[in-house]
Structure formats: C-alpha cells, structure tokens
Design a protein around this motif. Structure first.
Motif, short mmCIF file in Angstrom:
data_model
loop_
_atom_site.label_atom_id
_atom_site.label_comp_id
_atom_site.label_asym_id
_atom_site.label_seq_id
_atom_site.Cartn_x
_atom_site.Cartn_y
_atom_site.Cartn_z
N GLY A 1 0.78 -1.24 0.00
CA GLY A 1 0.00 0.00 0.00
C GLY A 1 0.80 1.28 0.00
N CYS A 2 2.09 1.19 0.35
CA CYS A 2 2.90 2.42 0.42
C CYS A 2 3.10 3.08 -0.94
CB CYS A 2 4.25 2.12 1.08
SG CYS A 2 4.12 1.72 2.83
N PRO A 3 3.46 2.34 -1.99
CA PRO A 3 3.62 3.01 -3.29
C PRO A 3 2.32 3.65 -3.78
CG PRO A 3 4.66 0.84 -3.31
CD PRO A 3 3.85 0.92 -2.05
N PHE B 1 9.92 8.81 1.61
CA PHE B 1 8.96 8.72 2.71
C PHE B 1 9.36 7.59 3.64
CE2 PHE B 1 6.90 10.58 -0.92
CZ PHE B 1 6.06 11.57 -0.41
N CYS B 2 9.61 7.90 4.91
CA CYS B 2 9.97 6.92 5.94
C CYS B 2 11.18 6.10 5.48
CB CYS B 2 8.77 6.05 6.29
SG CYS B 2 9.04 5.04 7.78
N LEU B 3 11.01 4.85 5.05
CA LEU B 3 12.14 4.06 4.58
C LEU B 3 12.85 4.76 3.42
CD1 LEU B 3 13.89 1.51 4.55
CD2 LEU B 3 12.14 0.45 3.09
N GLY B 4 12.09 5.44 2.57
CA GLY B 4 12.69 6.22 1.49
C GLY B 4 13.55 7.35 2.00
N GLY B 5 13.20 7.85 3.22
CA GLY B 5 14.05 8.84 3.87
C GLY B 5 15.33 8.22 4.39
N TYR B 6 15.21 7.05 5.04
CA TYR B 6 16.40 6.31 5.46
C TYR B 6 17.34 6.08 4.27
CZ TYR B 6 14.90 4.82 10.20
OH TYR B 6 14.55 4.77 11.55
N PRO C 1 7.92 10.59 9.23
CA PRO C 1 6.56 10.06 9.32
C PRO C 1 5.94 9.87 7.93
CG PRO C 1 6.89 11.96 10.77
CD PRO C 1 8.04 11.93 9.80
N HIS C 2 4.62 9.62 7.91
CA HIS C 2 3.92 9.32 6.66
C HIS C 2 2.82 10.34 6.38
CE1 HIS C 2 5.51 5.25 5.72
NE2 HIS C 2 5.63 5.12 7.03
N PRO C 3 3.13 11.49 5.78
CA PRO C 3 2.07 12.43 5.44
C PRO C 3 1.16 11.93 4.33
CG PRO C 3 4.15 13.15 4.50
CD PRO C 3 4.46 12.00 5.39
N GLU C 4 1.59 10.90 3.62
CA GLU C 4 0.76 10.32 2.54
C GLU C 4 -0.32 9.40 3.09
OE1 GLU C 4 3.90 7.08 3.05
OE2 GLU C 4 3.61 9.20 3.51
N ALA C 5 -0.27 9.07 4.39
CA ALA C 5 -1.23 8.14 4.99
C ALA C 5 -2.63 8.75 5.03
CB ALA C 5 -0.77 7.78 6.40
N ASP C 6 -3.61 7.99 4.54
CA ASP C 6 -4.99 8.46 4.59
C ASP C 6 -5.70 7.83 5.80
OD1 ASP C 6 -5.56 5.83 3.88
OD2 ASP C 6 -6.02 6.31 1.79
N THR D 1 -5.18 14.46 8.46
CA THR D 1 -4.31 13.28 8.36
C THR D 1 -2.89 13.62 7.91
OG1 THR D 1 -5.00 12.86 6.07
CG2 THR D 1 -6.26 11.76 7.84
N GLY D 2 -2.67 14.77 7.34
CA GLY D 2 -1.32 15.16 6.93
C GLY D 2 -1.14 15.34 5.45
#
Length: 224
Positions: free
Chosen positions: A19-21, A94-99, A190-195, A210-211
């Motif tokens: 679901g992340c992509p 995003f998150c792992l993509g930031g790492y 964090p995940h601003p893309e999260a709905d 939600t961000g």
C-alpha cells in the motif's frame, strides 16, 4: 501545441510495504503539478534504469520494512539514482525512502545522515509499532502516521542549503528539502501520505487532519 506533463516514477517492489507506493502515487496525483505517474520496479512494466529516470522529473521512494533488507535490494541502483538527482532530478523519500536517502547505508543524497527517531533522547515514541506522532510542520502542530521513521542529522556545515520543514517534539529534524547537485531532495520520517484507512487499519484514532496538506507541501518544496 501540447505540453508534456512532468513524469513521476514511484518505486514499487520488494523494498516497499503493501500500500505504500499506491499512497505515494495518490499524494502525487493530488498535487498541483499534474504529474504523469508510473510505477517502476523489478516486476513493473517500467524498470528502474538510467533511461527511465532520464525522462522523469521526480523519483519517489515509498515506505517499507527495515533498512538492511531494503538496501540489499536497492544498492545496485545507488549510482543511477545519484546521477538522476545530481543532473536535475527530484527525489522524494517517505519513511524508509528517507532512510535510503542517507549514507550509512543509502544513496548518500543528504548533507548529513539518518538515524532512528525512536532511539533519540526525549523521543515521544519508544516502540516500532504503528502510532501517531505530532510534529511541528513549518511551526504548526501536525499529527502524522508514524512507524519507526528516521530523523535527519545534518552536518555542522552543510555543503548545500537545507530547508528544515518539520521537527519532532524533541527538536530532531522530521522533514527537510535540500539541493543535491542540480537537483533537489525532499525526505520525511513520518507518513504524510497516509490516509484515514492507514489509521483505521492500525487501530488508531484518525486525526482531524491526516497530513495530506503536509505531504503536498513537501512535494512543492522539492519542485520549487
């Protein structure tokens, strides 16, 4: 005369979570930039190659599981992604993509490195479980979905100008944008893309905001 829409490539593969992509693609679709969005990855029609990135404007690396296994899948693309960004491309992590934007290990796109926020002094979160974390996004309180995301540690004298966009409650950097060569990098822990579904599926109370607006702001900071 038609104008070609800017192409955004979203990685989808073993280095991402379910679901992340799709959530990142949805966020890009909601932005003001009228992106033509395609998934890229080992099982996608478009592969992650120098040629594919050569016609793209943005490359987005979504969230996923842990850094070590993800890096083993992504390390062969390090030079390709660095070349894309340094040549004028945009990287969104995003998150792992930031790492993965960090250096140990990672694509080394930042004027510094990354570390676990939950391991930092005074962190408001101590567990790797999904939760909600409050950040200061451009000075305003913003609750965001969070699961073991990174913080961003900047060099004492960064080689490139850095725009700190958000901070965790203990002052650590939660989101930033910076130059890399002729390109630009935007990362968020964090995940601003999260709905709302992300919160509901994790048994969390869905915040009033939600961000998504924060995520759109990050996109704008990279595209400026």
């Amino acid at each position: 005369m038609t104008t070609r829409r800017p192409l955004a490539l979203v990685y989808r593969g073993g280095a991402t979570g379910p679901g992340c992509p799709e959530s990142v693609a949805s966020l890009l679709r909601r932005s003001r930039w009228n992106f033509d969005i395609h998934y890229v990855g080992p099982r996608e029609e478009v592969k992650l190659t120098r040629a594919a990135l050569g016609v793209a404007t943005v490359y987005a690396q979504p969230g996923g599981a842990t850094l070590g296994p993800a890096w083993r899948r992504m390390r062969r693309h390090r030079d390709t992604i660095r070349g894309f960004v340094s040549g004028g491309g945009r990287y969104l992590g995003f998150c792992l993509g930031g790492y993965l934007a960090g250096a140990t290990p990672g694509f080394d796109l930042l004027p510094g490195d990354t570390d676990q926020y939950i391991a930092s002094a005074g962190a408001a979160v101590a567990s790797t479980d999904a939760t909600t974390v409050e950040v200061r996004w451009r000075g305003y309180r913003q609750p965001l979905y969070f699961q073991d995301g990174p913080m961003f540690e900047l060099n004492a004298a960064p080689a490139a100008p850095v725009e700190v966009i958000a901070n965790y409650a203990n002052g650590q950097v939660a989101a930033l944008a910076t130059d890399f060569g002729s390109g630009r990098v935007g990362v968020v822990g964090p995940h601003p893309e999260a709905d709302a579904d992300w919160f509901a599926d994790s048994g969390l109370r869905t915040p009033e905001s939600t961000g998504v607006a924060a995520g759109l702001d990050l996109i704008d900071a990279v595209m400026c």
